[in-house]
Each structure stands twice: as structure tokens, then as C-alpha cells.
Design a protein around this motif. Structure first.
Motif, PDB file in Angstrom:
ATOM      1  N   ASP A 132       0.814  -1.226   0.000  1.00 34.28           N
ATOM      2  CA  ASP A 132       0.000   0.000   0.000  1.00 34.28           C
ATOM      3  C   ASP A 132       0.844   1.271   0.000  1.00 34.28           C
ATOM      4  OD1 ASP A 132      -1.364  -2.281   0.889  1.00 34.28           O
ATOM      5  OD2 ASP A 132      -2.915  -1.100   1.871  1.00 34.28           O
ATOM      6  N   LEU A 133       1.929   1.289   0.774  1.00 41.28           N
ATOM      7  CA  LEU A 133       2.763   2.487   0.860  1.00 41.28           C
ATOM      8  C   LEU A 133       3.313   2.874  -0.507  1.00 41.28           C
ATOM      9  CD1 LEU A 133       4.825   1.722   4.099  1.00 41.28           C
ATOM     10  CD2 LEU A 133       3.144   3.556   3.820  1.00 41.28           C
ATOM     11  N   ALA A 134       3.839   1.883  -1.219  1.00 34.91           N
ATOM     12  CA  ALA A 134       4.441   2.156  -2.521  1.00 34.91           C
ATOM     13  C   ALA A 134       3.387   2.492  -3.553  1.00 34.91           C
ATOM     14  CB  ALA A 134       5.267   0.954  -2.975  1.00 34.91           C
ATOM     15  N   VAL A 135       2.276   1.767  -3.535  1.00 34.70           N
ATOM     16  CA  VAL A 135       1.201   2.013  -4.501  1.00 34.70           C
ATOM     17  C   VAL A 135       0.624   3.411  -4.305  1.00 34.70           C
ATOM     18  CG1 VAL A 135      -1.117   1.297  -5.213  1.00 34.70           C
ATOM     19  CG2 VAL A 135       0.650  -0.431  -4.816  1.00 34.70           C
ATOM     20  N   ALA A 136       0.441   3.827  -3.054  1.00 27.06           N
ATOM     21  CA  ALA A 136      -0.081   5.164  -2.771  1.00 27.06           C
ATOM     22  C   ALA A 136       0.876   6.254  -3.248  1.00 27.06           C
ATOM     23  CB  ALA A 136      -0.342   5.319  -1.273  1.00 27.06           C
ATOM     24  N   ALA A 137       2.174   5.923  -3.279  1.00 26.04           N
ATOM     25  CA  ALA A 137       3.166   6.884  -3.754  1.00 26.04           C
ATOM     26  C   ALA A 137       3.279   6.892  -5.277  1.00 26.04           C
ATOM     27  CB  ALA A 137       4.529   6.568  -3.140  1.00 26.04           C
ATOM     28  N   GLY A 138       2.594   5.927  -5.937  1.00 24.18           N
ATOM     29  CA  GLY A 138       2.582   5.896  -7.397  1.00 24.18           C
ATOM     30  C   GLY A 138       3.322   4.745  -8.029  1.00 24.18           C
ATOM     31  N   ALA A 139       3.796   3.780  -7.245  1.00 22.38           N
ATOM     32  CA  ALA A 139       4.547   2.655  -7.795  1.00 22.38           C
ATOM     33  C   ALA A 139       3.627   1.681  -8.516  1.00 22.38           C
ATOM     34  CB  ALA A 139       5.306   1.928  -6.685  1.00 22.38           C
ATOM     35  N   ALA A 140       4.118   1.088  -9.585  1.00 20.89           N
ATOM     36  CA  ALA A 140       3.346   0.112 -10.357  1.00 20.89           C
ATOM     37  C   ALA A 140       3.290  -1.215  -9.616  1.00 20.89           C
ATOM     38  CB  ALA A 140       3.978  -0.081 -11.732  1.00 20.89           C
ATOM     39  N   ALA A 141       2.119  -1.857  -9.700  1.00 22.28           N
ATOM     40  CA  ALA A 141       1.926  -3.144  -9.040  1.00 22.28           C
ATOM     41  C   ALA A 141       1.025  -4.014  -9.907  1.00 22.28           C
ATOM     42  CB  ALA A 141       1.308  -2.956  -7.655  1.00 22.28           C
ATOM     43  N   THR A 142       1.058  -5.320  -9.653  1.00 25.14           N
ATOM     44  CA  THR A 142       0.185  -6.236 -10.360  1.00 25.14           C
ATOM     45  C   THR A 142      -1.240  -6.090  -9.832  1.00 25.14           C
ATOM     46  OG1 THR A 142       0.467  -8.058  -8.795  1.00 25.14           O
ATOM     47  CG2 THR A 142       2.113  -7.856 -10.561  1.00 25.14           C
TER      48      THR A 142
ATOM     49  N   LEU B  76      13.128   4.140  -5.181  1.00 22.48           N
ATOM     50  CA  LEU B  76      12.317   3.237  -4.361  1.00 22.48           C
ATOM     51  C   LEU B  76      12.532   1.807  -4.825  1.00 22.48           C
ATOM     52  CD1 LEU B  76      10.146   2.678  -2.214  1.00 22.48           C
ATOM     53  CD2 LEU B  76       8.415   3.088  -3.989  1.00 22.48           C
ATOM     54  N   PHE B  77      12.989   0.961  -3.910  1.00 23.16           N
ATOM     55  CA  PHE B  77      13.308  -0.430  -4.194  1.00 23.16           C
ATOM     56  C   PHE B  77      12.383  -1.339  -3.379  1.00 23.16           C
ATOM     57  CE2 PHE B  77      16.881   2.143  -5.163  1.00 23.16           C
ATOM     58  CZ  PHE B  77      17.598   1.516  -6.172  1.00 23.16           C
ATOM     59  N   ALA B  78      12.278  -2.576  -3.807  1.00 24.55           N
ATOM     60  CA  ALA B  78      11.447  -3.534  -3.071  1.00 24.55           C
ATOM     61  C   ALA B  78      12.074  -4.913  -3.151  1.00 24.55           C
ATOM     62  CB  ALA B  78      10.028  -3.568  -3.627  1.00 24.55           C
ATOM     63  N   ALA B  79      11.929  -5.684  -2.068  1.00 25.83           N
ATOM     64  CA  ALA B  79      12.492  -7.034  -2.019  1.00 25.83           C
ATOM     65  C   ALA B  79      11.645  -7.901  -1.107  1.00 25.83           C
ATOM     66  CB  ALA B  79      13.941  -6.991  -1.508  1.00 25.83           C
ATOM     67  N   GLY B  80      11.658  -9.194  -1.362  1.00 29.18           N
ATOM     68  CA  GLY B  80      10.932 -10.140  -0.523  1.00 29.18           C
ATOM     69  C   GLY B  80       9.543 -10.422  -1.050  1.00 29.18           C
ATOM     70  N   ASP B  81       8.662 -10.852  -0.157  1.00 28.92           N
ATOM     71  CA  ASP B  81       7.337 -11.324  -0.553  1.00 28.92           C
ATOM     72  C   ASP B  81       6.446 -10.233  -1.136  1.00 28.92           C
ATOM     73  OD1 ASP B  81       8.285 -13.660   0.464  1.00 28.92           O
ATOM     74  OD2 ASP B  81       6.974 -13.724   2.215  1.00 28.92           O
ATOM     75  N   VAL B  82       6.771  -8.961  -0.904  1.00 26.26           N
ATOM     76  CA  VAL B  82       5.982  -7.868  -1.469  1.00 26.26           C
ATOM     77  C   VAL B  82       6.158  -7.774  -2.980  1.00 26.26           C
ATOM     78  CG1 VAL B  82       7.716  -6.028  -1.254  1.00 26.26           C
ATOM     79  CG2 VAL B  82       5.262  -5.482  -1.005  1.00 26.26           C
ATOM     80  N   VAL B  83       7.183  -8.483  -3.487  1.00 26.98           N
ATOM     81  CA  VAL B  83       7.465  -8.552  -4.918  1.00 26.98           C
ATOM     82  C   VAL B  83       6.961  -9.890  -5.446  1.00 26.98           C
ATOM     83  CG1 VAL B  83       9.319  -8.621  -6.641  1.00 26.98           C
ATOM     84  CG2 VAL B  83       9.489  -7.060  -4.689  1.00 26.98           C
ATOM     85  N   LYS B  84       6.464  -9.917  -6.656  1.00 29.79           N
ATOM     86  CA  LYS B  84       5.960 -11.162  -7.238  1.00 29.79           C
ATOM     87  C   LYS B  84       7.108 -12.160  -7.375  1.00 29.79           C
ATOM     88  CE  LYS B  84       3.266 -12.993 -11.110  1.00 29.79           C
ATOM     89  NZ  LYS B  84       2.249 -13.597 -10.237  1.00 29.79           N
TER      90      LYS B  84
ATOM     91  N   GLN C  91      15.731  -4.830  -8.671  1.00 28.77           N
ATOM     92  CA  GLN C  91      14.748  -4.585  -7.601  1.00 28.77           C
ATOM     93  C   GLN C  91      14.288  -3.137  -7.538  1.00 28.77           C
ATOM     94  OE1 GLN C  91      14.901  -8.345  -7.374  1.00 28.77           O
ATOM     95  NE2 GLN C  91      13.532  -7.340  -5.934  1.00 28.77           N
ATOM     96  N   ARG C  92      14.423  -2.410  -8.648  1.00 30.73           N
ATOM     97  CA  ARG C  92      13.952  -1.031  -8.712  1.00 30.73           C
ATOM     98  C   ARG C  92      12.468  -1.013  -9.082  1.00 30.73           C
ATOM     99  NH1 ARG C  92      19.267   0.717 -12.102  1.00 30.73           N
ATOM    100  NH2 ARG C  92      18.382  -0.900 -13.452  1.00 30.73           N
ATOM    101  N   THR C  93      11.663  -0.267  -8.316  1.00 32.91           N
ATOM    102  CA  THR C  93      10.262  -0.081  -8.662  1.00 32.91           C
ATOM    103  C   THR C  93      10.172   0.976  -9.763  1.00 32.91           C
ATOM    104  OG1 THR C  93       9.765   1.727  -7.136  1.00 32.91           O
ATOM    105  CG2 THR C  93       9.673  -0.527  -6.244  1.00 32.91           C
ATOM    106  N   SER C  94       8.953   1.341 -10.125  1.00 35.05           N
ATOM    107  CA  SER C  94       8.760   2.352 -11.162  1.00 35.05           C
ATOM    108  C   SER C  94       9.043   3.771 -10.652  1.00 35.05           C
ATOM    109  CB  SER C  94       7.330   2.280 -11.708  1.00 35.05           C
ATOM    110  OG  SER C  94       6.385   2.487 -10.672  1.00 35.05           O
TER     111      SER C  94
END
Length: 302
Positions: free
Chosen positions: A235-245, A263-271, A256-259
Motif C-alpha cells: 500500500d505504501l508504494a502504490v499510494a506513492a505511485g509505484a506500479a503493481a500487479t 524506491l526499491f522492493a524485495a521479498g514477498d511484497v514482490v511477485k 529490484q527497482r520499482t517504477s
């Protein structure tokens, strides 16, 4: 201003903290204390621990290692990520912390069966009567009686996966009736997997088994797997505008770079495969990319 703020202190977040601290970067780790790894009674497929290790102990050791190199952990819940010109403002309660980059390692939350209260859920989980990850612990249910709460394609796939460990698998509908198309039914019948309608209820530990009520009466199993999906904490990243499935998994590139830049992401929050080893590998990649990004932005020579 921090070099990086890590949100989440599970295996991915703590691995990142170790890497980034050892890169001599200024980092801060925000942890709301809800890592899914803490619920693991004992993992036996984490390399290097032939006798297994409890999730809480693994996290304790990883945090101690990160702190050894100067990582700072704070018990706080982040409520907002605010992208700004030179990085981000991280909102944690009334606090505002500036950072050049953010690594999101917030994981997922498993959906538990409706009506399964903590008084039964927690001891059942500790004893291996209730399990959430057949990839992690399918080996432990070899040749035992296993129930899977789920339906549809997802429930079918989990039941078929567990069929590789034991012949005695029953797929139980969480609601009144199964929602299975003809192809699902054919695959379940070919594998010899029984189907039982719900609704489920009356969960209890009875001796060495976990029991529940179904449309076919009361049933007991050596282990019960909820195949009900999970909530991705993006939710935090999506609310900031990051792309998600569509499911909510954050979309990242090979580094591991988001859109959102920085802002990077790792672990179960990533597909991907929801495994400790996978989360740690992603965190190592993300951390090194963060270090190189910051190096390109400014000299970080000692």
C-alpha cells in the motif's frame, strides 16, 4: 538525511540492513513487528541450519548482525512515503525522516480461515498442525493425513502440490460448496484427492491432530493448510505511485527497482517465490544497486 530507510524487518529487510551498513551507508530500519517469518516454528529448508531454526531466532540473529555494523532499528509503523526532489520523506506517526532512497520489505499477510481463533491458531501453528507454506514444509507432512482449506484453481494447485508428499490429501471448501471447473475436478480425481464441502468451523486441537466441522461431519488431520491467499503489503508504494500487479505485488526490474526512482522492493511484497532464501537474494541485489546509485549521485569515498 539518511542514505536509505528500510521498511520491514523480516529476512529481506534485515539482509538489506547488513549489506547497506557494511557499505558504510547511513541507514535506518523501521519495524512494526509483524514479520511473517516470526511465525515459523522451525524452518528446515534454510541452508546452514541442518537441525532447523525457529523464525524468531533467525530474525534475532540477523538483527544482531546488522546492529554489529551500525544499523539502527526503530519500532515504528510507516504510514506514508512522500517522494521529493532529492529522495523521500518517510512518515512514521508524527515523525518525518528524510532519506535518499527507500527499500520496501513489508511482505505479505496470510489469510487465515474464518472462525479460527488465536487460542487454537497459535498453538496449532507452533505444533505443525497448521501450516501455511507447502514449499517450506511439505517434506514434514510426508505420508500423513493432510487437509487443504481452499477451492478453485488456487486450492486445487496447493492440494496437487501436497499430493507429491502424501497420498492422503483432502480439499475442503471454505464456504458451502466448492467452486471447481471440470478441468480442476479431473485433475483432483486423477491424483486421488478427496473433495469435501464446507462450511468449515469448530476448529480444535484434539490429541495430536487438528479437527474441524465440515458438511461431511467432523474431520481430523495431522496438518491443515489454508490455501486462501494473502494480502500483499504494498500500500505504501502504490499510494506513492509505484506500479503493481492486479494482486498488489510490486513490479520491479532485475535490480529490484520499482517504477519510482530511488524506491526499491524485495521479498514477498514482490511477485515471485515467497521464500526466505529468495527474499535474502533480492535484498542483496537491491542493496548493491542502492549503493551504486548513491555513489553515482555523489562521492562516497571514505
Amino acid at each position: 538525511m539518511e542514505d536509505c530507510i528500510i521498511i520491514g524487518a523480516g529476512p529481506a529487510g534485515l539482509t538489506a540492513a547488513i549489506y547497506l551498513a557494511r557499505y558504510h551507508l547511513s541507514i535506518r530500519l523501521f519495524d512494526c513487528g509483524s514479520s511473517r517469518a516470526a511465525l515459523i516454528p522451525r524452518t528446515h529448508n534454510h541452508a546452514g541450519y541442518p537441525e532447523g531454526i525457529a523464525g524468531v531466532e533467525l530474525l534475532r540473529r540477523m538483527l544482531a548482525q546488522a546492529e554489529l555494523y551500525g544499523a539502527v532499528r526503530e519500532a515504528a509503523k510507516v504510514t506514508r512515503l512522500e517522494p521529493v526532489a532529492d529522495g523521500f520523506i518517510v512518515h512514521a506517526g508524527a515523525r518525518r525522516v528524510a532519506t535518499r532512497s527507500v527499500l520496501l520489505a513489508t511482505g505479505v499477510v496470510n489469510h487465515r480461515p474464518e472462525g479460527l481463533e488465536d487460542a487454537v491458531h497459535d498453538p496449532a501453528l507452533a505444533r505443525g498442525l497448521l501450516r501455511y507454506c507447502p514449499v517450506c514444509d511439505g517434506y514434514e507432512v510426508t505420508d500423513t493425513r493432510v487437509g487443504v482449506i481452499g477451492t478453485g484453481d488456487h486450492g486445487m494447485r496447493e492440494a496437487l502440490f501436497l499430493r507429491g508428499f502424501t497420498r492422503d490429501v483432502t480439499l475442503i471448501a471454505p464456504d458451502v460448496e466448492h467452486r471447481l471447473d471440470a478441468a480442476c475436478v479431473a485433475k483432483l480425481e486423477e491424483a486421488g484427492i478427496a473433495r469435501v464441502d464446507g462450511p468449515c468451523g469448530g476448529y480444535a486441537i484434539e490429541g495430536d491432530r487438528i479437527a474441524l466441522d465440515t458438511a461431511h461431519g467432523r474431520m481430523a488431520f495431522d496438518s491443515l493448510y489454508p490455501a486462501l491467499g494473502s494480502r500483499i503489503r504494498s500500500d505504501l508504494a502504490v499510494a506513492a505511485g509505484a506500479a503493481a500487479t492486479a494482486e498488489g505485488c510490486l513490479e520491479v526490474d532485475d535490480h529490484q527497482r520499482t517504477s519510482i526512482p530511488g524506491l526499491f522492493a524485495a521479498g514477498d511484497v514482490v511477485k515471485g517465490l515467497d521464500q526466505i532464501s529468495n527474499a535474502m537474494g533480492q535484498a542483496g541485489v537491491a542493496s548493491t544497486t542502492i549503493r551504486n546509485m548513491l555513489s553515482a549521485q555523489r562521492a562516497i569515498w571514505r
